[in-house]
Design an enzyme around this catalytic site. Structure first.
Site, short mmCIF file in Angstrom:
data_model
loop_
_atom_site.label_atom_id
_atom_site.label_comp_id
_atom_site.label_asym_id
_atom_site.label_seq_id
_atom_site.Cartn_x
_atom_site.Cartn_y
_atom_site.Cartn_z
N HIS A 37 0.82 -1.21 0.00
CA HIS A 37 0.00 0.00 0.00
C HIS A 37 0.86 1.26 0.00
O HIS A 37 1.98 1.25 0.48
CB HIS A 37 -0.90 0.04 1.25
CG HIS A 37 -2.14 -0.77 1.12
ND1 HIS A 37 -3.33 -0.39 1.69
CD2 HIS A 37 -2.40 -1.92 0.47
CE1 HIS A 37 -4.26 -1.28 1.41
NE2 HIS A 37 -3.71 -2.23 0.69
N SER A 104 -5.60 -6.03 -9.49
CA SER A 104 -5.96 -4.86 -10.29
C SER A 104 -6.04 -3.58 -9.46
O SER A 104 -6.35 -2.52 -9.99
CB SER A 104 -7.30 -5.09 -11.00
OG SER A 104 -8.33 -5.39 -10.07
N GLU A 106 -6.40 -0.82 -5.86
CA GLU A 106 -7.41 0.01 -5.22
C GLU A 106 -7.07 1.48 -5.47
O GLU A 106 -5.90 1.86 -5.50
CB GLU A 106 -7.44 -0.22 -3.69
CG GLU A 106 -7.61 -1.65 -3.26
CD GLU A 106 -6.29 -2.26 -2.80
OE1 GLU A 106 -5.25 -1.56 -2.80
OE2 GLU A 106 -6.29 -3.46 -2.46
#
Length: 322
Positions: A37, A104, A106
């Site tokens: 992230h 894919s 966020e």
């Protein structure tokens, strides 16, 4: 059955994640999987170190445990050529203990580079191209690629491992499961949906099936559930919400109505091993054979001790459906 430990990069700093990985190896886990992230889901989680640097440190400080990204998006924030290079390097440094988990993406993480975050049908087409590029660069030599969305110009990954890393593709629906079967080596999921495994197998997939199991250890159920409500309530919103909101403040607003009861419905909480085994059984019944323990409780060390004492043996004795 293989069992993994989730390294929550949104909840802990880089040194703590490395420490937990070392402890997970000692506790008997087969692999660790780290989220990749740029932002945490909620501001009060407070962290989001660069996953690839953390994985390199883990590779240097462990001997046996395998490593995986859970998952990396190789289409927007990263170019797939960079991921091809990064994964090859990590495979070498870890003595072939690395699995590249891809998906894919966020909006939370991908919008930060200022590019449009396209709808999922477009992201799936981009993911196909990204996987083709990674495979192409792993074949050696100088390579070029002209796709609808992605290009590579005269690129070569010089340091390639003798054994290329397997690629596990995240699938929230049948199209992604087909991509996993056609261009990947395994399937990655976050929900106990047997139809995902069925779609994967119907498209010719024969590799490992990874799934994350939500849980929260604490000496009592209420303490565990409150910890989840505080930091991990976003997990009950569902993938369509999780993939589309742009910032932690949006996740905070979207989860104001989540109740303690919702947490208890979605996470195995507290000190009772039966709750955890029941949660894991949903995934083995759906056909998953690589289970990732996603502990959102307040005490990682307490959970690791609990896992070694109460969960390791019975989980390994479980058999996936099909």
């Amino acid at each position: 059955m293989r069992i993994g430990y989730k390294l929550a990069a949104e909840a802990f700093g880089p040194n703590e994640l490395v420490r937990q990985a070392v402890r997970a190896e000692a506790a008997g886990f087969d692999f660790v999987e780290i989220s990749d992230h740029f932002h945490p889901w909620l501001d009060n989680q407070g962290h989001s170190p660069f996953a690839w640097t953390v994985l390199g440190a883990i590779a240097a400080k462990t001997e046996r445990i395998e490593l995986a990204t859970g998952v990396t998006c190789p289409i927007l924030r990263y170019h797939p050529a960079i991921i091809a290079q990064a994964a090859a390097t990590l495979a070498i440094l870890s003595d072939n203990r690395f699995t590249l988990g891809v998906g894919s993406g966020e909006r939370l993480n991908e919008h930060v580079v200022g590019r449009e975050f396209p709808p999922v049908r477009i992201r799936h087409r981009m993911l196909r191209e990204a996987l083709e590029i990674i495979r192409l660069l792993w074949s050696g030599g100088y390579q070029s690629y002209d796709g609808e969305f992605l290009t590579v110009s005269d690129a070569r990954v010089f340091d390639l491992p003798e054994t290329l890393p397997p690629i596990a593709v995240a699938g929230g629906g049948p199209e992604a499961a087909r991509i996993a079967a056609e261009l990947g080596d395994g399937l990655f999921a976050t929900e106990p949906k047997s139809e995902l495994v069925e779609s994967y197998r119907a498209a010719g997939g024969t590799g490992p099936r990874y799934a994350e199991v939500g849980m929260a250890w604490a000496p009592d159920e209420e303490t565990a559930a409150k910890a989840v409500l505080d930091t991990t309530r976003w997990a009950v919103t569902g993938w369509k919400v999780m993939s589309e909101l742009p910032n932690p403040v949006n996740f905070a607003a979207a989860t104001t109505t989540v109740r303690l009861a919702d947490i208890l419905d979605n996470f195995a909480c507290g000190p009772d091993p039966a709750r955890y085994l029941e949660a894991a059984k949903q995934y083995t019944d759906a056909g998953f054979d690589h289970l990732v323990m996603q502990n959102a409780g307040p005490d990682p060390d307490g959970f690791l001790d609990f896992y070694r004492r109460e969960l390791d043996e019975p989980l390994r004795a479980s058999t996936p459906s099909g």
